[in-house]
Design an enzyme around this catalytic site. Structure first.
Site, PDB file in Angstrom:
ATOM      1  N   ALA A  21      16.073  70.333  82.138  1.00  0.00           N
ATOM      2  CA  ALA A  21      15.736  71.709  81.755  1.00  0.00           C
ATOM      3  C   ALA A  21      14.714  72.285  82.736  1.00  0.00           C
ATOM      4  O   ALA A  21      14.153  71.556  83.548  1.00  0.00           O
ATOM      5  CB  ALA A  21      15.178  71.724  80.338  1.00  0.00           C
ATOM      6  N   CYS A  22      14.456  73.563  82.618  1.00  0.00           N
ATOM      7  CA  CYS A  22      13.519  74.290  83.479  1.00  0.00           C
ATOM      8  C   CYS A  22      12.206  73.523  83.605  1.00  0.00           C
ATOM      9  O   CYS A  22      11.685  73.096  82.583  1.00  0.00           O
ATOM     10  CB  CYS A  22      13.256  75.669  82.880  1.00  0.00           C
ATOM     11  N   PRO A  23      11.637  73.356  84.798  1.00  0.00           N
ATOM     12  CA  PRO A  23      12.102  73.836  86.104  1.00  0.00           C
ATOM     13  C   PRO A  23      12.895  72.785  86.890  1.00  0.00           C
ATOM     14  O   PRO A  23      12.992  72.901  88.103  1.00  0.00           O
ATOM     15  CB  PRO A  23      10.783  74.153  86.813  1.00  0.00           C
ATOM     16  N   GLY A  24      13.454  71.799  86.207  1.00  0.00           N
ATOM     17  CA  GLY A  24      14.193  70.721  86.865  1.00  0.00           C
ATOM     18  C   GLY A  24      15.299  71.193  87.802  1.00  0.00           C
ATOM     19  O   GLY A  24      15.340  70.781  88.967  1.00  0.00           O
TER      20      GLY A  24
END
Lengths: 83, 189
Positions: A21-24
């Site tokens: 998930a963000c920021p992945g």
């Protein structure tokens, strides 16, 4: 690009960021873009809508060309060309 | 040329020079750089700061984090010990979370159940752990500065801080000077 054009585009690098998930996804895109040449096309697979909105902004900032996104069942395929 | 005209040209030139110097200063003041001052030491707030920092670094924005007061708990190394502390410092050391894995939530902490639940949810939904975020930050060259004055106030010592590339100790003047160059400044408290 239209969804039809995107489906037939030849992708040099595919980044599967569906597990993160963000920021992945952005971090994975940043790492992957360094491995391809200017003019090559990269696709990013992401399960969250946030990434679909974030990638075009990231492209503008980084000077890459955002090509568009296709919605698949449960995830997005997002395309861009390295500049 | 008439003498009046010569002096007018002179005035104009010096005005242009002043403007040039001003523009140069302004250009230097809006760099592609993000400065964040962290005050709070809650898990959710440290997470927010790290997510924003990583998102900025992912688009090659230079990131500078300035940790002060309660946020310093996140930089304590669980395994390290500092010697020679006075009584109050020892008490602070015991009462404050020892490291990022021990941080509390600002809401719904529920004696430690809240953080456990959040960490479980983060894992399930593919959000990076705080531990991993610090690793990524180090790889991306995100700079961490510890506010030395507040570290001393909290009774922490340099020896108990985490190993992080380029970790440095500085004062508020450093933060202000660098924040002045940054296009974006954030304060997380």
């Amino acid at each position: 690009m239209t969804p039809e054009e995107l489906k037939n585009v030849s992708v040099t690098k595919s980044v599967d960021a569906r597990g993160t998930a963000c920021p992945g996804p952005l971090l994975e895109a940043k790492k992957a873009i360094g491995t391809i040449k200017v003019g090559d096309i990269m696709e990013v697979l992401s399960a969250d809508e946030g990434t679909r909105v974030d990638i075009p902004k990231w492209c503008t900032k980084q000077g890459h060309e955002y090509l568009g996104a296709i919605e698949e069942s449960g995830y997005y395929k997002i395309y861009l060309r390295k500049k | 040329m008439q003498p009046e005209l010569t002096s007018e040209v002179k005035d104009l030139r010096s005005e242009i020079d002043t403007l040039k110097a001003k523009i140069e200063r302004l250009e230097g003041s809006r760099q592609d750089q993000l400065s964040i001052a962290l005050i709070a030491g809650d898990l959710d707030k440290i997470l927010a700061a790290m997510i924003i920092a990583l998102a900025a670094a992912a688009q090659d924005t230079k990131v500078k984090l300035f940790f002060s007061f309660w946020s310093l708990s996140a930089l304590r190394d669980r395994k390290k010990k500092a010697k020679g502390k006075d009584f109050i410092s020892k008490m602070f050391g015991i009462m404050l979370p020892k490291g990022k894995s021990k941080l509390k939530l600002s809401n719904m902490n529920m004696a430690g159940i809240g953080p456990l639940m959040i960490k479980g949810l983060m894992k399930k939904q593919g959000v990076m752990s705080l531990e991993k975020m610090f690793q990524e930050a180090a790889e991306l060259g995100i700079e961490i500065t510890i506010c030395e004055m507040s570290m001393n106030l909290m009774g922490f010592k340099k020896e108990e801080m985490i190993d992080y590339p380029g970790l440095r100790y500085a004062g508020a003047v450093t933060f202000i000077a660098e924040a002045n160059e940054s296009a974006t400044q954030l304060f997380i408290s």
